[in-house]
Scaffold this active site. Structure first.
Site, mmCIF file in Angstrom:
data_model
loop_
_atom_site.group_PDB
_atom_site.id
_atom_site.type_symbol
_atom_site.label_atom_id
_atom_site.label_comp_id
_atom_site.label_asym_id
_atom_site.label_seq_id
_atom_site.Cartn_x
_atom_site.Cartn_y
_atom_site.Cartn_z
ATOM 1 N N CYS B 89 0.834 -1.207 0.000
ATOM 2 C CA CYS B 89 0.000 0.000 0.000
ATOM 3 C C CYS B 89 0.866 1.254 0.000
ATOM 4 O O CYS B 89 0.524 2.259 -0.629
ATOM 5 C CB CYS B 89 -0.931 -0.010 1.205
ATOM 6 S SG CYS B 89 -1.976 -1.479 1.215
ATOM 7 N N THR B 90 1.989 1.179 0.704
ATOM 8 C CA THR B 90 2.919 2.304 0.686
ATOM 9 C C THR B 90 3.457 2.504 -0.725
ATOM 10 O O THR B 90 3.531 3.636 -1.219
ATOM 11 C CB THR B 90 4.074 2.050 1.679
ATOM 12 O OG1 THR B 90 3.525 1.884 2.985
ATOM 13 C CG2 THR B 90 5.065 3.197 1.687
#
Lengths: 167, 196
Positions: B89-90
């Protein structure tokens, strides 16, 4: 009797199909044949993993310069390379997302990971191995089958490598 | 003696019963499992929704939730993702931020959606300097309408592009945050939506 086998077959296909769908963010399935993709190295030269897969055990780590978990995993990768590096081919597949090749080179200069670095700028390996996240490690046995997959900083690489090198 | 057709029917019925049971046995925390629903396909109307939001500066006003219907006339990117501060997600959100101008452009509305709280969203958006809002859907009610929910408690990673007419113009129900070609594909879809 054959009808019951047909029924069992249909059920097995349904279950297998579902399990395939589950694999979206868990990576290539253990036991499957490792794809022999071609990826460039940092100098732009193509490296054909097919030259190694099926001939000797291979370890692939999908990593990025911004991945803190990869950095935390590095001591284990170094230890694994020190013990098995003469029998296992180690590759670090840089996923290229959100980083430049210059930044990758800088990282390599400072951290000196023990693997040969590949630059997957087309995402070929990421797709083929369904890499769900950075720090994703795939260990491939001598026969070219996926023997281990895992993520995170505390992976037990030695056990998996001991198995594939003993075969 | 059962006919061949009856046998096959029994097999299918048993499979339908057995598969969810097997999934339940195999549903481990943090590891998304299968969701056998389709969500709105390309060309279909995108379900409207309202969700509370946060950005890098703080939590948005409770009485002014994000409302997809109010963005009719604009291209909207809905990015469902599993969890703030995780690696994939980062990677996805950092890439969206770093390539914001080339990927989206100023007139495109981008929102990330996960089950995280608004406070966590603020910390996540602030840490990455995200120039867009993050929506909180803790019960996955909106995610369910977009086939992005999962029993693990974390959403599946999917991306929808909703056109100015409110219809889905592009969707990727298996978005891989580490694959550069998927960002290129998304960028092309957005350019098409903007008529570029």
């Amino acid at each position: 009797m054959s009808r019951w086998w047909l029924a069992v077959g249909v059920m097995a296909l349904c279950v297998l199909g579902t399990r395939r769908a589950e694999a979206q963010e868990s990576g290539i399935a253990v036991g499957s044949r490792a794809p022999a993709v071609v990826i460039k190295d940092l100098d732009g030269k193509p490296v054909d993993l097919g030259q190694y897969i099926g001939r000797k055990p291979v370890l692939l780590e999908f990593w990025a310069t911004w991945c803190e978990v990869c950095k935390a995993l590095l001591p284990r990768v170094r230890a694994a390379h020190a013990e098995f590096g003469d029998r296992v081919e180690f590759f670090g597949v840089n996923v290229t997302v959100n980083q430049t090749i210059e930044r990758v080179r800088k990282y390599l200069d400072s951290e000196h990971p023990p693997y040969r670095t590949l630059y997957d700028d087309q995402g070929a390996a990421t797709r083929a191995y369904e890499a769900p996240t950075t720090s994703f490690i795939v260990i491939i046995d001598r026969a070219g089958k996926v023997a281990y997959t895992g993520t995170g900083a505390t992976q037990d690489l030695a056990t998996a490598l001991r198995t594939v090198t003993a075969q | 003696m059962m006919s061949l057709r009856a046998t096959a029917l029994v097999a299918v019925v048993l499979s339908v019963i057995a598969v969810p049971w097997l999934q339940a046995q195999d549903s481990t925390a943090g590891r998304p499992t299968a969701v056998m629903v389709s969500g709105p396909d390309v060309g279909r109307r995108a379900p409207t929704f309202r969700l509370p939001w946060a950005n890098r500066e703080g939590v948005g006003p409770a009485d002014q939730p994000y409302d997809l219907a109010l963005d009719r006339g604009k291209t909207v990117v809905l990015a469902f993702y599993p969890r703030d501060f995780t690696s994939g997600c980062t990677a996805e959100m950092k890439t969206f931020a770093a390539q914001y101008d080339s990927l989206f452009g100023p007139e495109v509305v981008v929102v990330g959606i996960s089950t995280d709280s608004l406070e966590t969203h603020t910390r996540f958006a602030s840490s990455l300097g995200l120039p867009f809002r993050l929506l909180s859907d803790p019960r996955q009610e909106v995610a369910r309408r977009y086939a992005s929910n999962d029993r693990s408690g974390y959403m599946r990673r999917t991306v929808y592009v909703v056109g100015p007419d409110g219809k889905v113009q592009y969707r990727n129900t298996r978005f891989n945050a580490l694959d550069p070609s998927q960002y290129a594909e998304l960028g092309a879809a957005i350019r098409r939506s903007r008529g570029g």
